[in-house]
Design an enzyme around this catalytic site. Structure first.
Site, mmCIF file in Angstrom:
data_model
loop_
_atom_site.group_PDB
_atom_site.id
_atom_site.type_symbol
_atom_site.label_atom_id
_atom_site.label_comp_id
_atom_site.label_asym_id
_atom_site.label_seq_id
_atom_site.Cartn_x
_atom_site.Cartn_y
_atom_site.Cartn_z
ATOM 1 N N GLY A 80 3.025 2.000 -11.658
ATOM 2 C CA GLY A 80 1.653 1.614 -11.324
ATOM 3 C C GLY A 80 1.264 2.134 -9.950
ATOM 4 O O GLY A 80 2.115 2.479 -9.130
ATOM 5 N N VAL A 81 -0.036 2.194 -9.732
ATOM 6 C CA VAL A 81 -0.576 2.626 -8.443
ATOM 7 C C VAL A 81 -1.730 1.697 -8.088
ATOM 8 O O VAL A 81 -2.602 1.431 -8.921
ATOM 9 C CB VAL A 81 -1.078 4.089 -8.482
ATOM 10 C CG1 VAL A 81 -1.642 4.490 -7.125
ATOM 11 C CG2 VAL A 81 0.035 5.030 -8.891
ATOM 12 N N GLY A 82 -1.737 1.194 -6.851
ATOM 13 C CA GLY A 82 -2.812 0.308 -6.399
ATOM 14 C C GLY A 82 -3.313 0.711 -5.036
ATOM 15 O O GLY A 82 -2.939 1.766 -4.491
ATOM 16 N N PHE A 89 -2.611 -0.620 -2.221
ATOM 17 C CA PHE A 89 -1.548 -0.664 -1.221
ATOM 18 C C PHE A 89 -0.654 0.561 -1.316
ATOM 19 O O PHE A 89 -0.200 1.107 -0.322
ATOM 20 C CB PHE A 89 -0.727 -1.948 -1.433
ATOM 21 C CG PHE A 89 0.355 -2.162 -0.415
ATOM 22 C CD1 PHE A 89 0.058 -2.695 0.827
ATOM 23 C CD2 PHE A 89 1.682 -1.836 -0.701
ATOM 24 C CE1 PHE A 89 1.066 -2.904 1.766
ATOM 25 C CE2 PHE A 89 2.678 -2.038 0.227
ATOM 26 C CZ PHE A 89 2.373 -2.577 1.464
ATOM 27 N N GLY A 90 -0.408 1.005 -2.534
ATOM 28 C CA GLY A 90 0.455 2.164 -2.747
ATOM 29 C C GLY A 90 1.036 2.169 -4.149
ATOM 30 O O GLY A 90 0.562 1.468 -5.042
ATOM 31 N N LYS A 91 2.087 2.950 -4.346
ATOM 32 C CA LYS A 91 2.707 3.059 -5.666
ATOM 33 C C LYS A 91 3.687 1.922 -5.908
ATOM 34 O O LYS A 91 4.279 1.360 -4.982
ATOM 35 C CB LYS A 91 3.440 4.400 -5.780
ATOM 36 C CG LYS A 91 2.521 5.621 -5.762
ATOM 37 C CD LYS A 91 3.316 6.913 -5.914
ATOM 38 C CE LYS A 91 2.378 8.120 -5.941
ATOM 39 N NZ LYS A 91 3.104 9.393 -6.058
ATOM 40 N N LYS A 114 7.029 -2.244 -4.535
ATOM 41 C CA LYS A 114 5.719 -1.737 -4.116
ATOM 42 C C LYS A 114 5.855 -1.104 -2.730
ATOM 43 O O LYS A 114 6.193 -1.775 -1.760
ATOM 44 C CB LYS A 114 4.683 -2.867 -4.114
ATOM 45 C CG LYS A 114 3.274 -2.393 -3.813
ATOM 46 C CD LYS A 114 2.208 -3.346 -4.341
ATOM 47 C CE LYS A 114 2.230 -4.685 -3.666
ATOM 48 N NZ LYS A 114 1.054 -5.515 -4.055
ATOM 49 N N ASP A 170 -8.872 -11.574 -4.865
ATOM 50 C CA ASP A 170 -8.853 -10.301 -5.593
ATOM 51 C C ASP A 170 -8.395 -10.517 -7.028
ATOM 52 O O ASP A 170 -7.507 -9.817 -7.537
ATOM 53 C CB ASP A 170 -7.941 -9.307 -4.876
ATOM 54 C CG ASP A 170 -8.236 -7.860 -5.275
ATOM 55 O OD1 ASP A 170 -9.320 -7.613 -5.844
ATOM 56 O OD2 ASP A 170 -7.386 -6.984 -5.032
#
Length: 865
Positions: free
Chosen positions: A531-533, A535-537, A552, A648
């Site tokens: 996953g990628v968000g 904040f980062g990968k 993360k 969020d």
């Protein structure tokens, strides 16, 4: 040919020629098209609503004292690049000249974006704006105006100043910008729109003798101060009526006190003799009234409070449209302006003759200078008790406030002063900025000595640090956040805000070395990315031999990751719940920030909703996941030591483990809730567009009801299997929340349901689920249910779906349709009364209590409450 015929032909030919010449000439009474100027732009362009804006240079009288410029920064809240990212900067007095119709009123809008511009500090911009016709009749629109101060005081990224000017009796008008001494002026956009006849010459002036108490709206120049869609949501310019491109805002921020109800009426609006440009249909289809208790209504009122400029007369326009009642004296109320009676027996049906017909009423009030006090305009509605109407209640659909020019043709007021709370925040921000600047200056001045000092510091830290087994060369960040002393230490030099971890957080989490993290992820192998968000990968990893974890890793280029990193550790280290993702530990080393969580084998909820996914969740599975997520959020709001607001909530932050147990994740934006003496937390707006609470966005006041709004979007996302925002859809369907509310008004909610679910949801369960979801999306936080109420409803819906005691072909369950009554109306005194009248004629419902349900029928009956 006969000479008589020749004469007749000549005469007709002459007449026809004259007609053609007349038609060819421009008419002095023709209405020029709307004009939109993208100031400072060479080519113009289309804005986000596909409105065309043209360059401004051809309308300048002279351009020797102006330059074009482009903003250096772009605020995320900008509605569009055009017209805000380019500007016309004036170093001396400069004018625009426009051709106009001499008999028409005009709307002038000025757009300002007080951003950073090359070589010009917008903080130093103060200027005057005036209009003038060839006969030297001028109006002052702005004086000593600072767009920067105004935007800062109002917490807005950009400003729109709108004016309605009376007919100039001239075929042209000039708009002049004049900088104050040693300053400059600027503007980003200008609109010039012909305004139809919307004002009267007999607006009642409140607080003076009736014989002398009228205002001539036809010949008045005015500035629009407020334009509200009462009881409804924001209406953008593209949805306005009459092509006037006005914005209609939600009235919630101006309500004084609580205890009101919002309505949405699914009716056909018939304007009759009222110009359609008066207000759009959506204004008349929404309204606000009092609560359901007539005894309370008799002793209370509904009040809106507006901050205004002193020593001006204000015209207040009320928009009414009755869509519940149809007889005189059923709803009668009083209208007050600043505690002065404007109208004592307001009866909408008496004015219009029938429901569904809108009307508007104008009243004016003069507001003088109240020394030492805020200058405010109070608009109050109170039910009329003396006439003993059938319902003790009020109703209002829309509200506009206009400032009228004074005797010197002046509309300019002073620059606003920020509130006390905002002033403290602004001072703190400036001090922080100054500290950073001083830090840079000092570091530059003592660069050589600092280098030597750093070298000694590094050596000292290396000697003190406990080495990682098997890695003699591994060194921590210069200032690790997990220090052993009781004092808190800052994070790795990347943070400039002094963020740090508490001792409790450090003790409750495991610290991982960077070597361990790299080993767990095979040196951050891309094939392990799950996953990628923001904040980062996120990587899949293995620790302690066989334990699966989710790792993360922050994006090294992200400056915002520091605060989210610390918040996540502080929050999750103290929380343990079946429906919250567990934080195992963290790593902060070598300019890396890493968080380690339990591995959630089924991934995010979003992955299993949208088209193209391998797994299609059944309706019951979706309800199970929603119940779990609601339990997690309910625990945050009520079960933890302090109220925690997630901030969020979205489908990518609801994860499922291998057994499909839902867990709420990502606490990087979370906030500890208000204490007992407050009802909100004042904070900078953060979150994800499409899920963001509109009330929080407007007022920067965060409550747990902000999470409820976001969860309401999640509920519809699960029901409809579509994203919260989808720009590829038609404009009215881009926002899932807005589309759901519109569909509820039209009675077409069933059309939104995921095709994979159609025919699998019991009608009564659908009704209960959508009713709860709509209440979550209420514009006012006070009108939304608590997360506990949402959880109760979801569990009840799940029980309804799994309970087979009631057959699906039952005649009552089969009568449900996609038309969902707007939830707030269920508690409305008038709606309850009218519904009761209609139910009295329905014999099918008379046997509800025959089975002994009695007082518990709301719990037992699938229709619920």
């Amino acid at each position: 040919m006969n000479p008589i015929y020749i004469s007749i032909i000549i005469i007709y030919t002459s007449h026809i020629s004259n007609i053609l010449i007349t038609l060819a000439q421009p008419s002095s009474t023709s209405t020029p098209p709307p004009l939109s100027l993208n100031c400072g732009s060479k080519e113009g362009g289309n804005d986000a609503d596909n409105r065309k804006w043209e360059p401004d240079n051809k309308y300048l009288v002279s351009s020797d004292k102006s330059i074009t410029s482009t903003a250096l920064t772009q605020e995320p809240s900008l509605s569009s690049d055009i017209p805000y990212m380019t500007a016309r900067i004036f170093t001396g007095e400069t004018s625009y000249k426009f051709n106009i119709n001499s008999t028409s009123r005009y709307i002038i809008r000025l757009h300002f974006y007080p951003s950073e511009y090359p070589d010009y500090n917008v903080k130093n911009s103060f200027f005057i704006v005036t209009t003038k016709n060839p006969d030297d009749v001028s109006i002052t629109l702005l004086r000593n105006f600072s767009a920067f101060i105004t935007a800062e005081a109002l917490s807005q990224a950009y400003l729109i100043k709108e004016y309605s000017l009376a007919a100039f009796n001239s075929d042209s008008i000039t708009l002049t910008f004049k900088p104050e001494s040693k300053s400059f002026a600027f503007v980003n956009g200008i609109e010039l729109i012909t305004e139809p006849e919307l004002f009267d010459d007999q607006a009642g002036l409140v607080g003076v003798a009736e014989s002398a108490g009228t205002i001539d709206g036809l010949t008045s120049n005015m500035q629009n101060m407020f334009r509200l869609n009462v009881g409804g949501q924001y209406i953008p310019p593209t949805n306005d009526s009459g092509g006037l491109m006005r914005s209609w805002y939600d009235d919630t921020p101006y309500i004084f006190g609580a205890g009101t109800i919002t309505h949405i009426g699914n009716i056909s609006v018939d304007y009759k003799d009222l110009p359609e440009a008066t207000a759009p249909v959506d204004v008349y289809r929404t309204a606000r009234s009092q609560g359901p208790d007539p005894n309370i209504n008799k002793q209370s009122n509904v009040t809106w409070v507006f901050h205004v400029d002193a020593n001006f007369t204000y015209l207040v326009r009320f928009h009414f449209c009755e869509y519940q009642l149809d007889k005189i004296n059923q709803r009668v109320f009083e209208i007050y302006l600043n505690n002065e009676t404007a109208f004592a027996t307001a009866d909408i049906i008496a004015w219009t003759g029938e429901k569904g017909v809108p009307t508007r009423k104008d009243y004016a009030v003069y507001i003088g200078d109240k020394r030492g006090k805020d200058v405010e305009l109070w608009v109050t509605l109170h039910t009329n008790i003396d006439l003993k109407p059938e319902f003790y209640d009020i109703l209002l659909n829309g509200l506009e406030v206009f400032k009228l020019s004074d005797s010197k043709s002046n509309l300019a007021g002073p620059n606003p002063v920020p509130s006390e709370l905002m002033q403290k925040q602004l001072i703190a921000n400036r001090e922080a900025d100054d500290a950073i600047k001083i830090k840079h200056v000092v570091s530059g001045a003592v660069g050589g000595m600092a280098t030597i000092g750093v070298a000694f510091a590094v050596m000292f830290m290396i000697r003190r640090r406990k080495r990682v087994p098997g890695s003699d060369s591994a060194v921590s960040s210069w200032l690790p956040i997990y220090g052993h002393s009781t004092s808190k230490s800052t994070i790795s030099g990347r943070s400039q805000c002094g963020s740090s971890l508490s001792t409790d957080a450090v003790c409750n989490c495991r610290y991982f070395s960077l070597v361990e993290i790299k080993s767990a992820t095979n040196n951050f192998e891309e094939s392990n990315v799950i996953g990628v968000g923001g904040f980062g990968k996120v990587y899949k990893g293995i620790i302690d031999g066989n334990m699966k974890v989710a790792i993360k890793r922050s994006n090294p280029s992200s400056e915002q990751g520091v605060n989210e990193f610390i918040t996540e550790i502080e929050m999750l280290s103290k929380l343990r719940h079946r429906h919250l993702v567990s934080l195992i530990g963290f790593c902060e080393e070598g300019n890396e920030m890493v968080l380690v969580y339990d591995y959630m084998g089924k991934g995010t909820l979003r992955e299993h909703l949208y088209k193209g996914n391998k797994i299609t969740l059944t309706w019951k599975q979706r309800l199970d996941i929603l119940v779990g997520a609601a339990k997690g959020l309910h625990y945050l709001h009520t079960g933890a030591k302090y109220t925690i607001i997630h901030r969020d909530v979205k489908t990518t932050n609801i994860l499922c483990d291998d057994n499909w147990v839902a867990k709420v994740s990502d606490f990087g934006l979370s906030k500890t809730g208000p204490n007992l003496n407050q009802n909100h937390v004042s904070t900078v707006v953060k979150g994800s567009f499409g899920y963001l609470d509109p009330e929080y966005f407007r007022r920067q006041q965060l409550t747990e009801k902000s999470d409820v709004y976001s969860f309401g979007v999640v509920l519809f996302e699960v029901l409809c299997a579509r994203p919260a925002l989808n720009p590829s859809l038609p404009k009215e369907q881009v926002s899932l929340a807005d589309f759901a509310l519109q569909s509820a008004r039209k009675g077409t909610l069933e059309e939104m349901v995921d095709p994979q679910l159609k025919g699998t949801i019991k009608p009564e369960a659908f009704q209960k689920f959508t009713d709860c979801s709509l209440r979550c999306l209420a514009d006012h936080g006070l009108e939304r249910p608590s997360m506990g109420d949402v959880l109760w409803t979801l569990e009840y819906v799940l029980k309804m779906e799994t309970d087979d005691e009631r057959p699906r072909n039952d005649k009552k369950s089969g009568s449900s349709s996609g038309a969902v009554e707007f939830p707030v109306q269920s508690s409305d005194m008038i709606a309850m009364h009218l519904n009761t009248l209609s139910l009295d004629s329905d014999d099918d419902d008379d046997d509800d209590d025959a089975n002994g349900a009695g007082a518990f029928s709301q719990i037992i009956a699938p229709k619920g409450r």
